[in-house]
Design a protein around this motif. Structure first.
Motif, short mmCIF file in Angstrom:
data_model
loop_
_atom_site.label_atom_id
_atom_site.label_comp_id
_atom_site.label_asym_id
_atom_site.label_seq_id
_atom_site.Cartn_x
_atom_site.Cartn_y
_atom_site.Cartn_z
N VAL A 34 -35.87 20.87 13.21
CA VAL A 34 -34.24 21.02 12.48
C VAL A 34 -34.56 21.56 10.88
O VAL A 34 -33.50 22.01 10.28
CB VAL A 34 -34.14 19.27 12.59
CG1 VAL A 34 -32.70 19.27 11.27
CG2 VAL A 34 -33.48 18.49 13.96
N LEU A 35 -35.15 21.30 10.60
CA LEU A 35 -36.08 22.30 8.84
C LEU A 35 -35.63 23.39 9.03
O LEU A 35 -35.09 23.89 8.55
CB LEU A 35 -37.26 21.76 8.06
CG LEU A 35 -37.13 22.24 6.76
CD1 LEU A 35 -36.73 22.00 6.18
CD2 LEU A 35 -38.98 21.50 6.66
N LEU A 36 -36.05 24.56 10.01
CA LEU A 36 -36.60 25.43 10.32
C LEU A 36 -34.64 25.66 10.55
O LEU A 36 -34.88 27.65 9.94
CB LEU A 36 -37.94 25.87 11.46
CG LEU A 36 -38.50 26.42 11.08
CD1 LEU A 36 -39.95 26.13 12.50
CD2 LEU A 36 -39.35 26.98 10.46
N LYS A 45 -30.08 28.90 5.86
CA LYS A 45 -29.24 29.49 4.79
C LYS A 45 -29.42 30.98 4.56
O LYS A 45 -28.71 31.15 3.66
CB LYS A 45 -30.71 28.36 3.65
CG LYS A 45 -29.83 26.79 3.43
CD LYS A 45 -28.21 26.41 3.26
CE LYS A 45 -28.27 25.07 2.63
NZ LYS A 45 -27.57 25.34 1.99
N ARG A 46 -31.23 31.61 4.98
CA ARG A 46 -30.95 32.54 4.92
C ARG A 46 -30.09 33.68 5.95
O ARG A 46 -29.88 34.88 5.02
CB ARG A 46 -32.55 33.04 5.63
CG ARG A 46 -32.52 33.93 6.02
CD ARG A 46 -34.36 34.44 5.98
NE ARG A 46 -34.73 35.89 5.63
CZ ARG A 46 -35.46 36.39 6.36
NH1 ARG A 46 -36.37 35.93 7.09
NH2 ARG A 46 -35.86 37.38 6.32
N GLN A 66 -24.12 37.19 2.79
CA GLN A 66 -23.35 37.57 1.65
C GLN A 66 -23.55 38.09 0.96
O GLN A 66 -22.58 39.23 0.27
CB GLN A 66 -23.58 36.40 0.47
CG GLN A 66 -23.52 34.69 0.74
CD GLN A 66 -23.39 33.74 0.07
OE1 GLN A 66 -24.25 33.98 -1.24
NE2 GLN A 66 -22.55 32.37 0.45
N ASN A 67 -24.87 38.88 1.40
CA ASN A 67 -25.63 40.33 0.37
C ASN A 67 -25.34 41.77 1.09
O ASN A 67 -25.96 42.60 1.18
CB ASN A 67 -26.79 39.92 0.40
CG ASN A 67 -26.92 39.10 -0.82
OD1 ASN A 67 -26.50 39.06 -1.83
ND2 ASN A 67 -28.19 38.30 -0.70
N LYS A 68 -24.59 41.67 2.69
CA LYS A 68 -24.64 42.50 4.48
C LYS A 68 -23.79 43.38 4.02
O LYS A 68 -22.75 43.60 2.73
CB LYS A 68 -24.12 41.78 5.50
CG LYS A 68 -24.13 42.48 6.07
CD LYS A 68 -23.84 42.11 7.75
CE LYS A 68 -24.11 43.14 8.66
NZ LYS A 68 -24.29 41.79 10.15
#
Length: 860
Positions: free
Chosen positions: A693-695, A701-702, A708-710
């Motif tokens: 779940v954390l991964l 998030k990544r 956003q930066n694409k």
């Protein structure tokens, strides 16, 4: 001394009173005196009542005084008389005399002759003057001593006080007021003589005072109105009733002796003297014949009671009313008002009144003498009718109690008779039997068809295939005088297994019959069918078909129970197992329980021991088995032909046990499958799950950051579709992500767009015409603000839960069928270099490279 001994004998036995008389009367000449005037003592010592009517309901106690012949001595004793029950020695001559029980509990005292006072009689209602002297008492010792006299007892020093007084010096006793015998008829006082020092000089003497009765009370009837009854036509001398009057005066004298007389009798019909009264007892009886309730139903008598033995001249009288009701007897038979009656009834009707018979009876209404009873004498051999009596008017209601059939009887001729509920009284001449004829017509109606055999039971083996004809269920129309046809239909078929032919009644299966179905009860499946004729109106009847299904072995047995627990150490105990089978004998037990051969671990750890044909015990084969939950496979086989087997598992919880063989708390946890190893495995799984779940969150998030930066448009390698918007080839690659969307704004002038020919448009231009938020893109793109357009699409994709996982902006580089970008063929290349691409320099650094390539400008 001899006298005292003789009296002792007299005290203890009244049976030797004659001996007492012989000894005492001859030797001493003794005479007896009673203190109660209602009783007297004979010379032989026998006690008799003085008059009739002495009340012995309660014990009676009085004194008996004996005087010797010279009258120099006297003796006294107390006599108590108790009435005994009727002697059991009754015979054909009636009850025998009942003796009195006589007791003399008192002690004998010897008195001097001058100290004996005889009884004193005082008349009641005396006019005085008062005080009035009664007797003088003196002692022989008053010559030598000063004597003081006093009296004690009821009426002296006890309530009522001071009725009697005595002069303490002279010994004269007085009565102080008038006496009332009805209030108190007897007083017993005791006189005392003492000297001046209070010392008794004489033995106290008894004084007996009797109140003499006067005729001062009228007879009083117990009731002012007496009610009696007598049957009509009663014979003379028939007892009717008794009236009773009581007189408070002494009934042993004429003052209390009452006699009765009838003063008047109303009405005077059939004569003025139908009743008489016994003057002594008050019994009223009939004295003449002629009582007829239908003429006179009640008589009123005035009865008079007079004391002084009924002497009217000086006796006192009183009256009461006697009401005599004449009771009805059945002296009038019922009479039918007509000789013939008629009615009609529809066939198959029950409980309806078809005729009404009227009757007359002069006896008292609503009594058994008036109530009519009807009887059918002939014409109803099959008991189709009965005649009920209307309790209000005594009419006879001819009622159908058994349905009549028009096809068998079209009319009935009944002969009926009427009686009373009780027979006629004796000596009443009976007239001819009252009879009448009743004609009843039957009306024909359309009757429903009926199945010849309902319920009809047939036997079939379960598993019969669909399409099998199992029975014919015919119905018959009872209307033989009507030509009608019958059609059949299914009314109730719970499992929908059957169908019936509409004209023939042939029943056929539509599915496989299953005995184990929930619709089969006690091996019987029921279906209901309907038969309807074509009459007017149509009538229908129902019939039930019962199919008894015999069993075949089509259900394998199942293991019971499916869960159990056992101790981890073998202690001789086990788990009792059985099996259930939906089939019946002989396709059920005895069952065979086996551990599968292929399951070596189960056969190594467990063993099965037979208890009986249907039960076995599952136990541990090894000495110890670790706590936990085990699935033990067991094969169960029934006794059918051929037999059926079923392999199922039982979940066994193995747990540590206490000394009683019960699972401990920790053992229950372990038995639930949560041992140390299991808990560690669960924890590892939880850690792995949390890591995943954390991964996933980090990856999301990544990805969000990359989104956003694409770059503005996707790489053609990311999309297999044809796309002409490959603006990122001349860019700086993935490193060049810092671009300004403001460079993509619409140019200030639209001349270069307007001057273009149709079909040559840029897809990054805003359309000229207004559009909705999500329009259907036309074939020719419109110019516009590409930055705003992309931002609006981005917001729509972010807020749409059904959006695909990739960036929604990528949809704009699609150039296939229906794409607003148009065909690639519209992008004609110019080899002459006549077209100017200088405006690309205004679109930002990513388009400068393209402007340099085509326009020949300087490199960025």
């Amino acid at each position: 001394y001899n006298c005292q001994a003789l009296f002792f004998i007299f005290q203890n036995s009244h049976l030797i009173s004659l001996i007492i008389f012989d000894l005492i009367n001859v030797k001493l000449g003794v005479a007896f005196e009673s203190s109660n005037p209602s009783f007297r003592v004979a010379k032989d010592g026998s006690i008799y009542t003085s008059h009739d009517g002495v009340n012995l309901a309660k014990p009676v106690q009085f004194l008996v005084i004996a005087h010797n012949h010279p009258n120099t001595h006297s003796w006294e004793t107390t006599v108590q008389l108790i009435s005994l029950e009727t002697s059991p020695n009754e015979d054909a001559y009636g009850p025998q005399p009942v003796p009195f029980s006589i007791r003399f509990p008192g002690k004998h005292r010897r008195h001097k002759r001058d100290w004996v006072i005889p009884p004193i009689n005082v008349p009641e209602n005396s006019r005085g003057p008062f005080p009035q002297i009664l007797v003088s008492i003196r002692s022989d010792k008053d010559k030598s001593n000063q004597i003081r006299y006093s009296i004690t007892g009821v009426g002296a020093d006890q309530p009522p006080n001071e009725v009697f007084k005595i002069d303490p010096v002279t010994g004269k006793m007085f009565v102080t007021k008038p006496m009332d015998r009805e209030e108190r008829s007897f007083y017993h006082l005791r006189a005392h003589a003492v000297d001046m020092n209070g010392i008794q000089v004489e033995t106290p003497i008894d004084l007996y005072i009797y109140v003499i009765d006067m005729n001062d009370n009228r007879p009083e009837f117990q009731n002012q109105v007496y009610n009696g009854s007598v049957l009509e036509n009663a014979r003379p001398g028939t007892y009717v009733m008794t009236v009773t009057a009581n007189d408070a005066d002494d009934n042993a004298t004429s003052n209390g002796m009452v006699q009765y007389l009838i003063k008047s009798e109303l009405p005077h019909s059939p004569n003025s003297h139908l009743f008489t009264i016994n003057s002594l007892t008050g019994d009223i009886a009939t004295v003449a014949a002629g009582l007829d309730r239908e003429k006179v139903s009640q008589y009123t008598l005035i009865v008079q009671a007079t004391d002084m033995e009924g002497v009217q001249s000086y006796g006192l009288s009183n009256t009461a009313t006697a009401i005599i009701t004449v009771i009805d007897i059945n002296d009038n038979p019922p009479e039918l008002t007509d000789t013939t009656f008629s009615g009609e009834v529809q066939e198959n009707k029950v409980g309806v009144v078809v005729a009404n018979l009227t009757v007359l009876d002069r006896d008292q209404p609503h009594t058994p003498n008036w109530n009519a009873v009807y009887k059918i004498l002939s014409g109803d051999s099959f008991n189709h009718f009965t005649i009920r009596t209307n309790p209000e008017n005594n009419d006879g209601m001819v009622t159908v109690v058994k349905a009549v059939d028009y096809e068998q009887n079209r009319a009935f001729m009944l002969n009926v008779a009427v009686y009373n509920q009780v027979p006629l009284a004796n000596n009443i001449p009976s007239s001819m039997q009252h009879t009448a004829g009743v004609t009843i017509s039957v009306q024909d109606v359309n009757e429903p068809p009926y199945f010849l055999n309902s319920p009809k039971l047939i036997r079939f083996q379960e598993g019969v295939p669909a399409g099998t004809s199992i029975a014919t269920f015919p119905a018959k129309d009872p209307d033989i005088f009507m030509q009608q046809s019958i059609r059949y239909a299914k009314l109730a078929d719970p499992a929908n297994w059957l169908t019936i032919n509409a004209t023939s009644g042939q029943i056929t299966t539509t599915a496989i019959l299953d005995r184990e179905s929930v619709y089969v009860k006690n091996n019987i499946y029921e279906a209901t069918f309907l038969a309807t004729d074509n009459g007017y109106p149509p009538a229908s009847g129902t019939g039930t078909l019962q199919i008894y299904l015999t069993d075949v072995n089509d259900n394998p047995p199942t293991l019971l129970p499916r869960q159990a627990q056992i101790c981890e150490r073998s202690n001789g105990h086990g788990i009792n197992l059985t099996a259930s089978d939906a089939d019946t004998d002989p396709n059920v037990g005895p069952f065979i329980f086996e551990l599968p051969l292929y399951h070596t671990s189960a056969r190594r750890n467990w063993t099965i021991t037979r208890i009986n044909g249907d039960n076995v015990r599952l136990g541990l084969r090894i000495h110890y088995l670790e706590s936990g939950v085990y699935e033990v496979p067991i094969t169960v086989t029934d006794s059918g032909n051929p037999p059926l087997s079923n392999q199922s598992s039982i979940t066994v919880k193995v747990c540590p046990c206490d000394e009683n063989g019960d699972c401990t708390t920790l053992g229950a946890v372990a038995a639930a499958g949560l041992g140390t190893g299991a808990i560690i495995a669960i924890l590892i799984c939880i850690i792995i799950l949390l890591s995943m779940v954390l991964l996933f969150v980090v990856w999301m998030k990544r990805r969000e950051k990359e989104r956003q930066n694409k770059q503005l448009l996707i790489d053609p390698e990311d999309d297999v579709r044809d796309n002409i918007l490959k603006y990122d080839e001349e860019g700086g690659g993935e490193e060049d992500q810092d671009y300004d969307l403001s460079q993509l704004q619409q140019p200030e002038s639209l001349d270069h767009i307007i001057g273009k020919g149709p079909g040559v448009r840029r897809v990054d231009e805003r359309p000229v015409i207004p559009e909705s938020q999500y329009p259907i893109r036309p074939m020719v793109p419109h110019p516009g603000d590409i930055g705003d357009f992309i931002n609006e699409g981005l917001r729509a994709a972010d807020n749409d839960p059904t959006a695909p996982p990739y960036d929604s902006l990528l949809v704009f580089d699609y150039e296939g069928s229906g794409s607003t970008a148009g065909s690639v063929s519209s992008l004609n290349s110019s080899s002459t270099g006549d077209q100017s691409y200088d405006y690309l320099n205004d679109w930002g650094p990513r388009f400068k490279k393209l402007a340099d390539m085509y326009g020949g400008g300087d490199d960025d």
